[in-house]
Write an enzyme that holds these catalytic residues in place. Sequence first.
Site, PDB file in Angstrom:
ATOM      1  N   GLU A  11      -6.905  -5.781  -3.806  1.00 16.85           N
ATOM      2  CA  GLU A  11      -6.668  -4.334  -3.786  1.00 16.85           C
ATOM      3  C   GLU A  11      -5.257  -4.084  -3.267  1.00 16.85           C
ATOM      4  O   GLU A  11      -4.882  -4.589  -2.207  1.00 16.85           O
ATOM      5  CB  GLU A  11      -7.681  -3.615  -2.876  1.00 16.85           C
ATOM      6  N   THR A  65     -13.429   5.100  -1.652  1.00 15.57           N
ATOM      7  CA  THR A  65     -12.335   4.868  -0.695  1.00 15.57           C
ATOM      8  C   THR A  65     -12.277   6.082   0.244  1.00 15.57           C
ATOM      9  O   THR A  65     -12.933   7.107  -0.008  1.00 15.57           O
ATOM     10  CB  THR A  65     -10.982   4.724  -1.434  1.00 15.57           C
ATOM     11  N   GLU A  66     -11.447   5.998   1.259  1.00 22.56           N
ATOM     12  CA  GLU A  66     -11.278   7.141   2.174  1.00 22.56           C
ATOM     13  C   GLU A  66     -10.753   8.364   1.404  1.00 22.56           C
ATOM     14  O   GLU A  66     -11.252   9.471   1.560  1.00 22.56           O
ATOM     15  CB  GLU A  66     -10.295   6.800   3.309  1.00 22.56           C
ATOM     16  N   TYR A  67      -9.732   8.140   0.561  1.00 27.74           N
ATOM     17  CA  TYR A  67      -9.155   9.252  -0.196  1.00 27.74           C
ATOM     18  C   TYR A  67     -10.162   9.815  -1.193  1.00 27.74           C
ATOM     19  O   TYR A  67     -10.220  11.022  -1.413  1.00 27.74           O
ATOM     20  CB  TYR A  67      -7.875   8.794  -0.922  1.00 27.74           C
ATOM     21  N   GLU A  68     -10.932   8.945  -1.782  1.00 29.01           N
ATOM     22  CA  GLU A  68     -11.926   9.387  -2.773  1.00 29.01           C
ATOM     23  C   GLU A  68     -12.937  10.324  -2.109  1.00 29.01           C
ATOM     24  O   GLU A  68     -13.289  11.370  -2.667  1.00 29.01           O
ATOM     25  CB  GLU A  68     -12.630   8.140  -3.344  1.00 29.01           C
ATOM     26  N   ASP A 125      -0.041   6.106  -4.299  1.00 32.44           N
ATOM     27  CA  ASP A 125       0.892   7.234  -4.104  1.00 32.44           C
ATOM     28  C   ASP A 125       1.427   7.683  -5.466  1.00 32.44           C
ATOM     29  O   ASP A 125       1.886   6.852  -6.257  1.00 32.44           O
ATOM     30  CB  ASP A 125       2.052   6.795  -3.195  1.00 32.44           C
ATOM     31  N   ASP A 146      -7.381  10.725  -8.039  1.00 28.57           N
ATOM     32  CA  ASP A 146      -7.750  12.134  -8.258  1.00 28.57           C
ATOM     33  C   ASP A 146      -6.575  12.857  -8.906  1.00 28.57           C
ATOM     34  O   ASP A 146      -6.683  14.043  -9.194  1.00 28.57           O
ATOM     35  CB  ASP A 146      -8.029  12.822  -6.914  1.00 28.57           C
ATOM     36  N   GLU A 165      -1.670  -4.165   2.257  1.00 29.32           N
ATOM     37  CA  GLU A 165      -1.279  -2.863   2.813  1.00 29.32           C
ATOM     38  C   GLU A 165       0.065  -3.020   3.520  1.00 29.32           C
ATOM     39  O   GLU A 165       0.209  -3.836   4.417  1.00 29.32           O
ATOM     40  CB  GLU A 165      -2.365  -2.371   3.782  1.00 29.32           C
ATOM     41  N   LYS A 213       8.100  12.825  -8.568  1.00 32.50           N
ATOM     42  CA  LYS A 213       9.455  13.095  -9.097  1.00 32.50           C
ATOM     43  C   LYS A 213       9.852  12.008 -10.091  1.00 32.50           C
ATOM     44  O   LYS A 213       9.641  10.816  -9.826  1.00 32.50           O
ATOM     45  CB  LYS A 213      10.466  13.122  -7.947  1.00 32.50           C
TER      46      LYS A 213
HETATM   47  N1  SAM Z   1      -6.481   3.092  -1.163  1.00 34.97           N
HETATM   48  C1  SAM Z   1      -6.686   3.952  -0.016  1.00 34.97           C
HETATM   49  C2  SAM Z   1      -7.646   5.045  -0.341  1.00 34.97           C
HETATM   50  O1  SAM Z   1      -7.931   5.255  -1.534  1.00 34.97           O
HETATM   51  O2  SAM Z   1      -8.171   5.681   0.580  1.00 34.97           O
HETATM   52  C3  SAM Z   1      -5.341   4.510   0.499  1.00 34.97           C
HETATM   53  C4  SAM Z   1      -4.609   5.409  -0.444  1.00 34.97           C
HETATM   54  S1  SAM Z   1      -3.016   5.921   0.199  1.00 34.97           S
HETATM   55  C5  SAM Z   1      -2.601   7.295  -0.781  1.00 34.97           C
HETATM   56  C6  SAM Z   1      -1.934   4.674  -0.480  1.00 34.97           C
HETATM   57  C7  SAM Z   1      -1.808   3.444   0.405  1.00 34.97           C
HETATM   58  O3  SAM Z   1      -1.061   2.469  -0.288  1.00 34.97           O
HETATM   59  C8  SAM Z   1      -1.096   3.709   1.721  1.00 34.97           C
HETATM   60  O4  SAM Z   1      -1.835   3.156   2.788  1.00 34.97           O
HETATM   61  C9  SAM Z   1       0.250   2.993   1.534  1.00 34.97           C
HETATM   62  O5  SAM Z   1       0.778   2.530   2.757  1.00 34.97           O
HETATM   63  C10 SAM Z   1      -0.128   1.868   0.587  1.00 34.97           C
HETATM   64  N2  SAM Z   1       0.974   1.359  -0.253  1.00 34.97           N
HETATM   65  C11 SAM Z   1       1.827   2.105  -0.983  1.00 34.97           C
HETATM   66  N3  SAM Z   1       2.707   1.323  -1.648  1.00 34.97           N
HETATM   67  C12 SAM Z   1       2.380   0.033  -1.335  1.00 34.97           C
HETATM   68  C13 SAM Z   1       2.936  -1.226  -1.692  1.00 34.97           C
HETATM   69  N4  SAM Z   1       3.984  -1.315  -2.514  1.00 34.97           N
HETATM   70  N5  SAM Z   1       2.368  -2.341  -1.200  1.00 34.97           N
HETATM   71  C14 SAM Z   1       1.295  -2.250  -0.358  1.00 34.97           C
HETATM   72  N6  SAM Z   1       0.742  -1.074   0.034  1.00 34.97           N
HETATM   73  C15 SAM Z   1       1.266   0.059  -0.452  1.00 34.97           C
END
Ligand code: SAM
Length: 211
Positions: free
Chosen positions: A44, A191-194, A118, A154, A69, A122
Site C-alpha cells: 500500500e 481506510t481512515e479517509y474512506e 493526495d 472519493d 508512508e 493544480k
Molecule cells: N491511505 C490513507 C487513507 O486512505 O486514510 C491516507 C490518505 S492521505 C490523503 C495520503 C497519505 O499518503 C499521507 O499519509 C501521505 O503522507 C502519504 N503519501 C503521499 N505521497 C507519498 C509518497 N510519495 N510516498 C509515500 N507516502 C506518501
Amino acid sequence: MRQRHKPWADDFLKENSHIVIPESNLQKGKWKELFGNSNPIHVEIGTGKGQFITGMAEQFPNINFIGIEVVKSIVVNAAQKVIESGQKNIILLNEDANDLREFFAEHEIATIYLNFSDPWPKNRHEKRRLTYHTFLEQYKNVLMTNGELIFKTDNQGLFEYSLVSFSKFGMNFEEVNLDLHKLHDPENIMTEYEEKFSAKGQRIYRSRVTF
Ligand code: SAM
C-alpha cells in the site's frame, strides 16, 4: 493528513525496527526472506495511520503486506496499530514511494493499493499524482505479470484523471466502480479517509487495473 510533531518518534522507530524496516533498499529482492515465507506480497502506497493495512492483514493472513508512508509521525501511528493488531504479516517503510525500484526487484509484488492518494489538483503538480505515467512505469516494473493496481478515492477529478492515465498507458480495466459502498462488500476494508468521507455522504470510487 495533519500530525503533531512527535519528538520521541526516532526512538520509537529504533525500538520497532522489526516493524518499520530501516534501509529498505538493502531488502530489495529479499522481502520474502524477511517475512520467512513465500506468500504473495501486497504493497500500500501512502498508508496513513494504518487502518486499511492492519485490517487487510487480519482478513488475509496468507498474504504479506508492506505499507509505505513518507511522513515519520504518521508511520509511527501506523506502527502502533500494527503492534496492537499483533499481526506478523505486515511491515512498514518510512519512505517516499517516488522510486519503488529502489526497494523492490522486478515482479516482486503481487498487488499495489493506492488509497485516497493526495489529489494534487493544480495542473503544474500533475507529476506528483501517484497515477501519473512515471509512477505507472514503476508499478509495471515491480508488479508480477497480471499483478493488480487497486485504487480507491472519493475525489472525482483524480479518479477521472487516473482512468485516462491508465488508458493512455494501455492498461486493462478489471473493475471501474463509481459507488463502491452501494455494493456492501463485506471484504472491503475502509481506510481512515474512506470512513471520514463516506460519513459525509461522499461517493467512493474504485478501479482495479492490470498492465
Ligand atoms: N491511505 C490513507 C487513507 O486512505 O486514510 C491516507 C490518505 S492521505 C490523503 C495520503 C497519505 O499518503 C499521507 O499519509 C501521505 O503522507 C502519504 N503519501 C503521499 N505521497 C507519498 C509518497 N510519495 N510516498 C509515500 N507516502 C506518501
